[in-house]
Design a protein around this motif. Structure first.
Motif, PDB file in Angstrom:
ATOM      1  N   HIS A 100      -2.319  25.488  50.582  1.00  0.00           N
ATOM      2  CA  HIS A 100      -2.606  26.313  49.392  1.00  0.00           C
ATOM      3  C   HIS A 100      -1.355  26.486  48.654  1.00  0.00           C
ATOM      4  O   HIS A 100      -0.906  27.663  48.631  1.00  0.00           O
TER       5      HIS A 100
ATOM      6  N   LYS B 162     -12.809  18.806  47.818  1.00  0.00           N
ATOM      7  CA  LYS B 162     -12.881  19.987  48.664  1.00  0.00           C
ATOM      8  C   LYS B 162     -14.253  20.863  48.678  1.00  0.00           C
ATOM      9  O   LYS B 162     -14.748  20.934  47.171  1.00  0.00           O
TER      10      LYS B 162
ATOM     11  N   HIS C 158      -3.741  20.475  55.015  1.00  0.00           N
ATOM     12  CA  HIS C 158      -4.606  21.529  54.277  1.00  0.00           C
ATOM     13  C   HIS C 158      -3.552  22.769  54.208  1.00  0.00           C
ATOM     14  O   HIS C 158      -3.342  23.588  55.090  1.00  0.00           O
TER      15      HIS C 158
ATOM     16  N   HIS D 216     -11.032  23.306  59.708  1.00  0.00           N
ATOM     17  CA  HIS D 216     -11.373  24.591  60.320  1.00  0.00           C
ATOM     18  C   HIS D 216     -12.443  24.135  61.743  1.00  0.00           C
ATOM     19  O   HIS D 216     -13.237  24.831  61.967  1.00  0.00           O
TER      20      HIS D 216
ATOM     21  N   ASP E  87      -3.374  25.521  56.829  1.00  0.00           N
ATOM     22  CA  ASP E  87      -4.190  26.289  55.753  1.00  0.00           C
ATOM     23  C   ASP E  87      -3.274  27.600  55.569  1.00  0.00           C
ATOM     24  O   ASP E  87      -3.773  28.765  55.451  1.00  0.00           O
TER      25      ASP E  87
HETATM   26 ZN    ZN Z   1      -7.927  26.576  53.138  1.00  0.00          ZN
END
Ligand code: ZN
Length: 374
Positions: free
Chosen positions: A100, A195, A98, A254, A313
């Motif tokens: 970006h 997602k 995960h 998360h 993340d």
């Molecule tokens: Zn994220």
């Protein structure tokens, strides 16, 4: 070359004025290519931890033609180059399930290759920066040109995260099921599934309808094993209803968020979270800037919500948050939560490698695997 000029050049270089002969072995050596019966590169003396083959010992790794050819203590064959790694831990290249990594289009994306030396990560899974409308540019201009290995989840929102911080699921017209399904179907080389972000600031009044559409898109794509990755953190309504919607193989990211409506409520792991884990929903960390809380993680793990994967993340905002969620930092938090170094490395190499399921030698240092090493 004109013979006069060659002789002048040879004199400058201090080479005898004879026919210019370069030892082919040395020439290859200069290019990092080792002798036929040796290695191009050896990494020596590190503690090699490869959970995929339950390997944990001080050893040398021999590499040839960008592949791992041998791991054992004290390799003796010649090598063009050597890296001394004593005192260091050597693992398969870390895999971040995960992250970006769609700079310039997603409002929070970072360039993957620039993160490698900070994070030890060599495989990045982009978590929904691209939707169906801007996925093609991600594939051709970002993933295809990166030296890092890249996979992605397609956002159910056709604009992906281009509109961040405006919640991409406040307007359900962006959640076009058929468009997402078709894009997934046509790009299974790098797309792993769909997602969706389920928190109040993202979905507004729309509850878990975005998740429901994400599941439908994965199913309608016709792609066997297409997953849904669902983000929580102050999720709308009853979290149990959301968790019950996730299918075996889907990913809860998360999982230890403390942002509100958490997997642990009043000190107790909610039953639907444990049920999800038991039926094969993948439990992912997705640390981020505000999506990991020790006071949730500790009781959740004690009560059975063990993570399958540790992910960062990492994005343009979380990367500047106080805990700096570079993957090794996030991994170290799980050492303090009682996991062994071997377990923590498995959760960032072999486990995500299997979930990606595109290359049997991803997340391993087995012979024949690409020399993708952290
Ligand atoms: Zn994220």
């Amino acid at each position: 070359m004109n013979p006069k000029r060659r002789s002048a050049l040879q004199n400058i270089l201090g080479i005898a004025s004879a026919p210019l002969l370069i030892n082919p072995i040395d020439s290859f050596g200069q290019q990092g290519l080792g002798p036929i019966d040796g290695y191009d590169l050896i990494i020596t003396g590190g503690r090699v931890i490869d959970p995929s083959q339950k390997f944990d010992q001080i050893a040398d790794i021999g590499i040839r033609n960008q592949k791992i050819v041998e791991i054992k203590p004290q390799l003796t064959k010649k090598s063009a180059q050597t890296i001394n790694a004593s005192g260091k831990i050597i693992t398969p290249g870390l895999i971040d399930l995960h992250a970006h990594c769609y700079p310039q289009v997603s409002a929070i994306g970072l360039p993957a290759d620039e993160l490698v030396y900070l994070t030890g990560t060599t495989t990045f899974v982009d978590a929904g920066d691209a939707g169906a409308n801007n996925f093609s540019a991600f594939k051709h201009y970002i993933a295809a040109q990166a030296r890092s290995r890249m996979y992605a989840f397609l956002h159910i929102s056709s604009i992906g995260l281009a509109g961040f911080p405006v919640g991409e699921m406040k307007n359900m017209e962006y959640a076009n099921i058929d468009l997402a399904a078709r894009t997934l179907n046509e790009n299974t080389d790098i797309l792993l599934g769909i997602k969706v972000r389920e928190s109040l600031d993202v979905v507004g009044e729309n509850g878990i309808e975005p998740l429901r559409r994400a599941v439908l898109a994965a199913e309608r794509s016709g792609v066997k094993g297409a997953r849904v990755m669902c983000h929580i953190g102050n999720a709308p309504g009853d979290l149990s209803v959301l968790l019950d919607t996730l299918r075996p193989g889907d990913i809860l990211t998360h999982a230890y968020s403390g942002a509100g409506n958490n997997t642990v409520q009043n000190g107790k792991l909610i039953a639907a979270a444990l049920e999800a884990k038991k039926r094969g929903v993948i439990i992912d960390v997705g640390h981020g800037g505000g999506s990991f809380d020790f006071t949730i993680a500790e009781p959740a793990i004690q009560q059975g919500l063990i993570p399958n994967t540790i992910s960062s993340d990492l994005h343009a905002y979380s990367g500047n948050s106080p805990s700096i969620p570079y993957l090794p930092n996030v991994m170290s938090k799980f050492l303090t939560l009682g996991f062994t170094i071997n377990e923590v490395i498995a959760m960032t190499t072999s486990h995500p490698g299997k979930i990606i399921n595109r290359d049997p030698l991803l997340g391993t240092l087995k012979n024949g695997a690409s020399a993708d090493i952290t």
